[in-house]
Motif scaffolding. Structure first.
Motif, PDB file in Angstrom:
ATOM      1  N   PHE A  51       0.829  -0.974   0.132  1.00 33.34           N
ATOM      2  CA  PHE A  51      -0.045  -0.017  -0.120  1.00 33.34           C
ATOM      3  C   PHE A  51       0.824   1.238  -0.123  1.00 33.34           C
ATOM      4  CE2 PHE A  51      -1.973   2.769   3.553  1.00 33.34           C
ATOM      5  CZ  PHE A  51      -2.530   3.644   2.450  1.00 33.34           C
ATOM      6  N   PHE A  55       1.169   4.072  -2.893  1.00 34.58           N
ATOM      7  CA  PHE A  55       0.670   5.350  -2.766  1.00 34.58           C
ATOM      8  C   PHE A  55       1.702   6.443  -3.262  1.00 34.58           C
ATOM      9  CE2 PHE A  55       0.215   9.332  -0.178  1.00 34.58           C
ATOM     10  CZ  PHE A  55      -1.187   9.516  -0.744  1.00 34.58           C
ATOM     11  N   PRO A 113      -6.980  -2.968  -5.327  1.00 36.11           N
ATOM     12  CA  PRO A 113      -7.461  -1.989  -4.315  1.00 36.11           C
ATOM     13  C   PRO A 113      -8.780  -1.380  -4.846  1.00 36.11           C
ATOM     14  CG  PRO A 113      -5.698  -1.558  -6.019  1.00 36.11           C
ATOM     15  CD  PRO A 113      -5.956  -3.138  -5.889  1.00 36.11           C
ATOM     16  N   GLN A 114      -9.476  -0.898  -3.862  1.00 35.67           N
ATOM     17  CA  GLN A 114     -10.771  -0.288  -4.089  1.00 35.67           C
ATOM     18  C   GLN A 114     -10.516   1.323  -4.292  1.00 35.67           C
ATOM     19  OE1 GLN A 114     -14.051  -2.352  -1.679  1.00 35.67           O
ATOM     20  NE2 GLN A 114     -12.301  -2.887  -0.563  1.00 35.67           N
ATOM     21  N   CYS A 115     -10.043   1.726  -5.391  1.00 36.59           N
ATOM     22  CA  CYS A 115      -9.529   2.931  -5.461  1.00 36.59           C
ATOM     23  C   CYS A 115     -10.792   3.711  -5.543  1.00 36.59           C
ATOM     24  CB  CYS A 115      -8.881   3.062  -6.773  1.00 36.59           C
ATOM     25  SG  CYS A 115      -7.338   2.173  -6.749  1.00 36.59           S
ATOM     26  N   CYS A 118     -11.411   5.198  -2.180  1.00 33.31           N
ATOM     27  CA  CYS A 118     -10.181   5.652  -1.529  1.00 33.31           C
ATOM     28  C   CYS A 118     -10.219   7.309  -1.442  1.00 33.31           C
ATOM     29  CB  CYS A 118      -8.928   5.370  -2.049  1.00 33.31           C
ATOM     30  SG  CYS A 118      -7.450   5.936  -1.092  1.00 33.31           S
ATOM     31  N   LYS A 121      -7.187   9.493  -3.430  1.00 31.89           N
ATOM     32  CA  LYS A 121      -6.965   9.004  -4.701  1.00 31.89           C
ATOM     33  C   LYS A 121      -6.198   9.854  -5.614  1.00 31.89           C
ATOM     34  CE  LYS A 121     -11.705   8.670  -6.462  1.00 31.89           C
ATOM     35  NZ  LYS A 121     -12.203   8.557  -5.117  1.00 31.89           N
ATOM     36  N   CYS A 124      -2.489   9.586  -5.035  1.00 31.47           N
ATOM     37  CA  CYS A 124      -1.818   8.365  -5.348  1.00 31.47           C
ATOM     38  C   CYS A 124      -0.943   8.038  -6.509  1.00 31.47           C
ATOM     39  CB  CYS A 124      -2.766   7.164  -5.008  1.00 31.47           C
ATOM     40  SG  CYS A 124      -2.095   5.638  -5.324  1.00 31.47           S
ATOM     41  N   TYR A 126       0.389   5.369  -7.605  1.00 30.57           N
ATOM     42  CA  TYR A 126      -0.391   4.142  -8.448  1.00 30.57           C
ATOM     43  C   TYR A 126      -1.136   4.582  -9.513  1.00 30.57           C
ATOM     44  CZ  TYR A 126      -2.478  -0.320  -8.996  1.00 30.57           C
ATOM     45  OH  TYR A 126      -3.076  -1.634  -9.483  1.00 30.57           O
TER      46      TYR A 126
HETATM   47  S1  SF4 Z   1      -5.969   5.073  -4.618  1.00 30.60           S
HETATM   48 FE1  SF4 Z   1      -3.832   4.449  -4.067  1.00 30.60          FE
HETATM   49  S2  SF4 Z   1      -3.868   4.278  -2.125  1.00 30.60           S
HETATM   50 FE2  SF4 Z   1      -5.954   4.569  -2.763  1.00 30.60          FE
HETATM   51  S3  SF4 Z   1      -6.622   2.351  -2.800  1.00 30.60           S
HETATM   52 FE3  SF4 Z   1      -6.244   2.914  -4.845  1.00 30.60          FE
HETATM   53  S4  SF4 Z   1      -4.096   2.277  -5.183  1.00 30.60           S
HETATM   54 FE4  SF4 Z   1      -4.637   2.284  -2.897  1.00 30.60          FE
END
Ligand code: SF4
Length: 356
Positions: A51, A55, A113-115, A118, A121, A124, A126
């Motif tokens: 994680f 990030f 990941p449940q972006c 989040c 985001k 992030c 990723y």
């Molecule tokens: S936005 Fe980034 S930190 Fe958030 S769940 Fe998705 S990959 Fe993970």
């Protein structure tokens, strides 16, 4: 870093509170680190490390010591700015990355990941670098590989393919991150396939993953060896190099091949004649020409590798070439060339003027 880490921590807390819909406090109290005020006691799980890599707090290429140091700094910073004990901060992050206690079946930034849920985001890495929920799923990669027959190879990241081959359809972002780190550590695909078991264990590959990588390495060698190209005309040193370099370049000892050709120099066969340091006894004209006579070859070529990577001919190489050339003249069979394969280069005796 302080303002950024404060914002990050508050994003983790808000997202978790909204996803769980109930008080998180009592759950956190049961976490193993929550009594801890000593950073040295806290070792964040691989899920949480993944994680933090996604990030952007950690780098996938960091070694364990660098990663621990960056994690420690982050916990310290968040703990100072929030007033929460380091163990509490670690518990929030672990819950976010893995889920626990049946209250949150899986974390927000878990395997897939449940972006959408989040709260961080926008910041992030990723997502900013093109990561999507889809990339985190080996299933979607499997579908892509099967359904899209003409998918360009360059559109598939080597790290994704390695993770997929090693873990299978269940591979996720942590596996991609590990494969990326492995590519960086070993200097590319060739390095990974050539890496020793201990080195692979050192970056977290278990025995099953190591066995799969070893199988992949063997398969690649077999594939290269199967490129027989019968009927192909060999007219210059580059032709021999193209034909042999993939299978000879990584040998740790010298391997000696003979190729057999017809009147037009088209390939009609090839054979490994010896393995080990080249000596006149290891490469005897009798064996080399027995093959040529059996296959009724009009000409032959000899090819071997230099494990040092330097294709410069040794005195021994020159002596053997002279001996084989004399025997070839007596037999009425032409010695086309002697080609030495090095790392990314070769020497052709004909092109170097060492063979007429
Ligand atoms: S936005 Fe980034 S930190 Fe958030 S769940 Fe998705 S990959 Fe993970």
């Amino acid at each position: 870093m302080a303002a950024r880490s404060e914002e990050f921590y508050s994003g983790v807390q808000k997202t978790l509170r909204s996803a769980m819909g109930k008080s998180i406090g009592p759950l956190l109290k049961r976490w193993r680190y929550t009594q801890s005020s000593d950073f040295a006691e806290i070792a964040l799980s691989p899920s949480t490390a993944r994680f933090l890599i996604r990030f952007g707090w950690l780098d996938a290429g960091d070694d364990d010591a660098q990663r621990l140091e960056s994690q420690r700094k982050l916990l310290l910073d968040i703990s100072r700015s929030s007033g929460d004990a380091p163990g509490i901060v670690a518990a929030w992050l672990e819950l976010f990355a893995a889920g626990e206690y049946g209250a949150l079946e899986k974390g927000i930034c878990a395997d897939e990941p449940q972006c959408g849920l989040c709260g961080m985001k926008e910041k992030c890495r990723y997502l900013a670098t093109g990561g999507t929920d889809e990339r985190a799923s080996g299933n979607s990669l499997a579908e892509k590989l099967i359904r899209t027959a003409d998918i360009p190879t360059e559109s598939l990241a080597a790290s994704d393919l390695i993770a997929f081959l090693v873990i299978g359809e269940k591979c996720g972002a942590a596996d991609y991150a590990r494969a990326e780190a492995a590519l960086k550590t070993f200097g590319g695909l060739r390095g990974i396939l050539d890496a020793k078991a201990d080195a692979l264990r050192g970056i977290g590959y278990d025995s099953s993953a190591r066995a799969r990588l070893a199988a992949l390495s063997r398969l690649c060698s077999r594939w290269a060896a199967e490129q027989t190209e019968r009927g192909k005309i060999f007219s210059k040193g580059q032709d021999f190099y193209d034909h042999f370099h993939l299978r000879l370049r990584d040998f740790k000892k010298e391997v000696f091949y003979v190729t057999l050709h017809d009147q037009k120099n088209a390939l009609i066969g090839e054979e490994k004649v010896s393995e080990g340091s080249l000596t006149e006894t290891l490469v005897h004209p009798r064996e080399v020409f027995a093959l040529a006579v059996t296959k009724r070859a009009a000409s032959i070529a000899i090819i071997h590798n230099h494990p040092s990577g330097d294709p410069e001919p040794s005195t021994n190489d020159k002596t053997i070439t002279k001996r084989l050339d004399s025997a070839a003249t007596l037999m009425g069979i032409r010695l086309l060339d002697h080609v030495i394969i090095g790392d990314g280069r070769f020497t052709s005796f004909v092109e170097k003027g060492l063979l007429r």
